[in-house]
Scaffold this motif. Sequence first.
Motif, short mmCIF file in Angstrom:
data_model
loop_
_atom_site.label_atom_id
_atom_site.label_comp_id
_atom_site.label_asym_id
_atom_site.label_seq_id
_atom_site.Cartn_x
_atom_site.Cartn_y
_atom_site.Cartn_z
N ARG A 92 0.83 -1.19 0.00
CA ARG A 92 0.00 0.00 0.00
C ARG A 92 0.87 1.24 0.00
O ARG A 92 1.75 1.39 0.86
CB ARG A 92 -0.90 0.00 1.23
CG ARG A 92 -1.89 1.16 1.28
CD ARG A 92 -2.66 1.16 2.58
NE ARG A 92 -3.70 2.19 2.58
CZ ARG A 92 -4.41 2.54 3.66
NH1 ARG A 92 -4.18 1.93 4.82
NH2 ARG A 92 -5.34 3.47 3.57
N PRO A 93 0.66 2.17 -0.92
CA PRO A 93 1.44 3.41 -0.91
C PRO A 93 1.03 4.29 0.25
O PRO A 93 -0.08 4.17 0.78
CB PRO A 93 1.10 4.06 -2.25
CG PRO A 93 -0.27 3.53 -2.57
CD PRO A 93 -0.32 2.13 -2.02
N LYS A 94 1.89 5.19 0.64
CA LYS A 94 1.55 6.13 1.71
C LYS A 94 0.57 7.18 1.20
O LYS A 94 -0.36 7.58 1.92
CB LYS A 94 2.83 6.81 2.22
CG LYS A 94 2.65 7.67 3.46
CD LYS A 94 2.38 6.82 4.69
CE LYS A 94 2.43 7.58 5.99
NZ LYS A 94 3.81 7.85 6.46
N VAL A 95 0.77 7.63 -0.05
CA VAL A 95 -0.08 8.68 -0.63
C VAL A 95 -0.54 8.26 -2.01
O VAL A 95 0.25 7.80 -2.83
CB VAL A 95 0.68 10.02 -0.72
CG1 VAL A 95 -0.20 11.08 -1.41
CG2 VAL A 95 1.11 10.50 0.65
N SER A 96 -1.83 8.43 -2.25
CA SER A 96 -2.39 8.33 -3.60
C SER A 96 -2.65 9.74 -4.10
O SER A 96 -3.34 10.52 -3.43
CB SER A 96 -3.71 7.54 -3.59
OG SER A 96 -3.51 6.20 -3.22
N ASP B 278 10.30 10.05 1.40
CA ASP B 278 10.89 8.79 1.84
C ASP B 278 9.81 7.73 1.96
O ASP B 278 9.96 6.74 2.68
CB ASP B 278 11.63 8.97 3.16
CG ASP B 278 10.72 9.46 4.28
OD1 ASP B 278 9.51 9.64 4.05
OD2 ASP B 278 11.23 9.67 5.41
N PHE B 279 8.69 7.93 1.26
CA PHE B 279 7.59 6.96 1.26
C PHE B 279 7.11 6.78 -0.18
O PHE B 279 7.41 7.58 -1.08
CB PHE B 279 6.44 7.44 2.16
CG PHE B 279 6.01 8.86 1.93
CD1 PHE B 279 5.19 9.22 0.87
CD2 PHE B 279 6.43 9.87 2.80
CE1 PHE B 279 4.80 10.53 0.66
CE2 PHE B 279 6.04 11.20 2.61
CZ PHE B 279 5.22 11.52 1.54
N GLU B 280 6.36 5.71 -0.38
CA GLU B 280 5.86 5.37 -1.70
C GLU B 280 4.60 6.18 -2.02
O GLU B 280 3.76 6.42 -1.15
CB GLU B 280 5.54 3.88 -1.80
CG GLU B 280 6.75 2.97 -1.61
CD GLU B 280 7.79 3.18 -2.69
OE1 GLU B 280 7.41 3.36 -3.87
OE2 GLU B 280 8.99 3.19 -2.35
N ARG C 51 6.42 23.05 -5.30
CA ARG C 51 7.43 22.70 -4.31
C ARG C 51 7.63 21.20 -4.30
O ARG C 51 6.66 20.43 -4.21
CB ARG C 51 6.99 23.17 -2.91
CG ARG C 51 6.97 24.68 -2.72
CD ARG C 51 8.38 25.23 -2.57
NE ARG C 51 9.05 24.67 -1.41
CZ ARG C 51 9.10 25.27 -0.22
NH1 ARG C 51 8.54 26.46 -0.05
NH2 ARG C 51 9.74 24.72 0.78
N THR C 52 8.87 20.75 -4.35
CA THR C 52 9.14 19.32 -4.38
C THR C 52 9.01 18.68 -2.99
O THR C 52 9.01 17.45 -2.88
CB THR C 52 10.55 19.03 -4.93
OG1 THR C 52 11.52 19.70 -4.12
CG2 THR C 52 10.67 19.53 -6.37
N ASP C 53 8.91 19.50 -1.94
CA ASP C 53 8.74 18.96 -0.59
C ASP C 53 7.29 19.05 -0.12
O ASP C 53 7.02 18.85 1.07
CB ASP C 53 9.66 19.67 0.40
CG ASP C 53 9.38 21.17 0.50
OD1 ASP C 53 8.64 21.71 -0.36
OD2 ASP C 53 9.89 21.81 1.44
N LYS C 54 6.38 19.36 -1.01
CA LYS C 54 4.97 19.57 -0.62
C LYS C 54 4.40 18.35 0.09
O LYS C 54 3.90 18.45 1.22
CB LYS C 54 4.13 19.91 -1.86
CG LYS C 54 2.63 20.01 -1.58
CD LYS C 54 1.84 20.17 -2.87
CE LYS C 54 0.35 20.28 -2.57
NZ LYS C 54 -0.22 19.04 -2.02
N LEU C 55 4.42 17.20 -0.56
CA LEU C 55 3.81 16.01 0.04
C LEU C 55 4.51 15.62 1.34
O LEU C 55 3.85 15.25 2.32
CB LEU C 55 3.84 14.83 -0.94
CG LEU C 55 2.90 14.89 -2.13
CD1 LEU C 55 3.03 13.62 -2.96
CD2 LEU C 55 1.45 15.08 -1.68
N ALA C 56 5.82 15.68 1.36
CA ALA C 56 6.56 15.27 2.56
C ALA C 56 6.16 16.11 3.77
O ALA C 56 5.95 15.59 4.88
CB ALA C 56 8.06 15.37 2.31
N ARG C 57 6.02 17.40 3.58
CA ARG C 57 5.68 18.27 4.70
C ARG C 57 4.24 18.06 5.17
O ARG C 57 3.95 18.06 6.37
CB ARG C 57 5.92 19.72 4.30
CG ARG C 57 7.39 20.05 4.14
CD ARG C 57 7.61 21.46 3.64
NE ARG C 57 7.12 22.46 4.57
CZ ARG C 57 7.17 23.76 4.34
NH1 ARG C 57 7.69 24.21 3.20
NH2 ARG C 57 6.72 24.63 5.24
#
Length: 321
Positions: free
Chosen positions: A6-10, A35-37, A104-110
């Motif tokens: 299961r991915p972390k984010v769809s 650092d997640f799928e 921003r390339t850090d959008k999802l991570a944040r």
Amino acid sequence: MPPEPRPKVSVLITTYNQADTLPTALDSILAQKTDFEIEICLSDDCSTDSTPTVCERYAARYPEIIKYHRNSHNLGARDNYFTTMMRCRGKYIADLAGDDYWTRTDKLARQVAILDSDSRIVLVHTDWRYLDAHTGLAHPSGNPHDSPSLRARVPGLDMIVPILDAGDHMVIHSCTAVYRADVTQHTVKDNPEWFANPDYPCEDLQLMCLLAEQGDVCYIDEPMMAYRVGHDQMTSTADPVKAFDFNMGTLRLRHDLARKFVLSPRDIPSLRRHAAYVIGLARKARDRDRHAMAVEYCRRNRIGIPLRTRIRSLLFRITGR
């Protein structure tokens, strides 16, 4: 064969005739540093241009990330959106339109870090910038930095009035948001009166309200998405009949959501402006039936119509102009 992890984010992305903008949208998702799928749930609603070719090319290049689906028949923007949502497998769902892109390339991570920190948070959204489709110039969203509804964390119920009273300016732009998949999918499945009602043409207004009802909303006061404007005729006045039908539907939706949350039209001042705009579209279309329907709807639901609109409506009934 073991089930696919299961991915972390769809990332939910629906598209229709967006061959020119879709690659930029997809590239901005693929550029995310995490650092997640993640998975990209991409759904084409029977485009008639080269959008399917774009989708197939990206899906072939990134088969482990992009889950591409082409509908067998045109569902319309709202139904395509919710049908695609139910195919999302991630713990969280992010949303991006096929004509917008993340900046921003850090959008999802944040955003994921905030959601991971507290299960009472149901949604994290960000600021954005408008992007003029014709000039390519960007300008700020206009979100006031001192707005109580745009603090770092707000109880969701405190967001209802700002969401409904925003008018043309979105307090929560869904294409900046990441939200909990289980809460979202259960909300949509259990409330068909809000999400499958043909009288309601959009998907984001009711979704943001019903999610906010269930937990806290967090906000990152940095623009992380470019919202392309000036190219989509769905809500413009280029076709006043089409624009009337869409805006009449959103007027009904805003009023009905207000009633759900025990609010009156007086609690949502922008309903008056919305009503005046809808009635004006009927006049522009020279459509007496639509005009009468909108006026009667406002009268029956005690949505005040500005004096200037009332005068113009009277003249229209008399002269047809």
